[in-house]
Design a protein around this motif. Structure first.
Motif: not given
Length: 421
Positions: A90-91, A295, A321, A323, A327, A329-330, A332, A341, A344-345
């Motif tokens: 997600y980065w 989550n 948290r 993910r 995934k 991307d993030d 949040y 939603k 972010y997941h």
């Protein structure tokens, strides 16, 4: 291609790049974020008489850089190859930014990407970042060498006694990045710093762990090492089957041990049994942390029950948290009060409100554990209360102060959130 296929006779200078990951400056050289893979690659390249340079972006923003700034001026050669590392999927945007930036800076130099994101989603990484190649997994040739610690400013070293894991948890990608279960029988000859941080995914699963711990105990007695920590948690199931490990861990000087509570509240007795093994050998409850993934499949209210039980045991919580592994991307943002939603997941069992509440509750929980208090007040923490009153309140318990502070919160009870039907 394999990494080794890129190291041809034409490669004389290599630039190693850690992208501008959103890591707080105070944590840049923390054990959790050291680019150990790049340091191992640097050692391997040097063994081939190849010149290397490491760029760690720290707080610099690649989006705002120009081709004539001080970062570029620090690169005093034109590289024949650029190696970019990656961490979480997600980065991915930060990896893409780094590849794009260095392609503009060195348009004739090939760029390859490795690391966790590259290994979990190689095709996505190739197409999304537009790098020249993706390298998956670990590099066995580099694993055997002493990492190039001269490229970073740290007072510890990182060790692996194993690669892979004997478990296959649904939320973890270790079995993809490191599919082969490998282990060392000894590490004593690898140690050259007094502080040791293990990066093993499951340290206690090493069949030679008894010998490894004995080596650490001897090194501690000789004052060769003074500090030992495991970045990952200890496998509590192995602790229960081998409680003597805990005694040896204490003798070896392990700090801040962690275990995981991945499943339901009904496992409380099982988790407490694991903690008692650590308590019995002298680890204090407040220095122990319990990993909790939120989550995820277990809903917020049950997670609150688990958190309260941890407070009863006097231990801190390391929350994570969730993910999905795919995934990329993030969005949040902890500074926002509310997100959707789409940003972010959010697990179907959770809401944005619950995600934020649980993280906030864990933070206050941990403060209470460290301060040996049964309540938390943001006004007290931020020194918004007159000093004389603040001092008076600090000696009160929750029952005494709950009617005096309008923002008082206690970790002793679950703070349930009622779901809308």
């Amino acid at each position: 291609m394999r990494f080794m296929d890129w190291i041809t006779s034409d490669i004389h200078k290599v630039l190693l790049v850690e992208p501008n990951f959103p890591i707080p400056i105070k944590s840049r050289n923390h054990s959790n974020f050291l680019p150990i893979g790049l340091l191992k690659i640097a050692a391997y390249l040097r063994s081939k008489s190849i010149e290397v340079k490491l760029i760690r972006h720290d707080s610099l923003d690649i989006h705002q850089q120009t081709l004539d700034n001080s970062l570029d001026n620090s690169i005093d050669f034109i590289p024949d190859l650029i190696c970019v590392t990656s961490i979480f999927t997600y980065w991915s945007i930060y990896v893409k930014d780094a590849v794009t930036y260095y392609k503009k800076l060195f348009p004739n130099t090939p760029i390859i990407v490795g690391g966790v994101y590259a290994s979990l989603l190689p095709q996505h990484c190739l197409e999304y970042t537009k790098c020249d190649d993706v390298i998956t997994g670990i590099l066995p040739e580099a694993e055997k060498l002493k990492p190039a610690y001269d490229l970073v400013d740290v007072d510890y070293q990182i060790l692996h006694t194993t690669r892979g894991c004997i478990r296959k948890c649904g939320f973890c990608g270790v079995y993809v990045v490191e599919p082969d279960w490998l282990y060392k029988k000894t590490i004593k000859d690898e140690i050259f710093k007094k502080k040791i941080v293990f990066y093993d995914n499951n340290l206690l699963a090493n069949p030679a762990i008894d010998n490894i711990l004995d080596e650490l105990i001897e090194l501690k007695k000789e004052k060769t090492i003074t500090y030992v920590e495991s970045q990952s948690g200890f496998d509590g199931r192995l602790l229960i089957n081998n409680p003597e490990y805990a005694k040896k861990m204490k003798e070896a000087g392990f700090k801040n041990p962690k275990i995981a509570w991945d499943h339901h509240y009904s496992d409380a007795d099982f988790i407490h049994e694991q903690l008692n093994i650590l308590f019995d050998v002298g680890f204090k409850p407040r220095e122990i942390s319990v990993f909790m993934i939120y989550n995820f499949d277990i809903d917020y209210n049950e997670m609150e029950d688990k958190r309260v039980k941890c407070f009863e045991w006097g231990v801190q919580i390391t929350d994570c948290r969730f993910r999905p592994l795919d995934k990329t991307d993030d969005g949040y943002n902890p500074r926002k009060r509310k997100q959707s939603k789409k940003e972010y997941h959010i697990n179907p069992n959770w809401t944005d409100e619950e995600v934020r509440a649980f993280r906030r509750n864990v933070r206050r929980h941990n403060i209470c554990i460290r301060m040996d208090a049964d309540y938390h007040s943001s006004k007290l923490e931020r020194k918004q209360i007159p000093q004389d009153k603040a001092k008076e309140y600090r000696y009160m318990n929750y029952e005494e102060v709950k009617d005096l502070l309008d923002d008082v919160w206690t970790p002793k009870i679950p703070h349930y959130i009622k779901k809308e039907i």
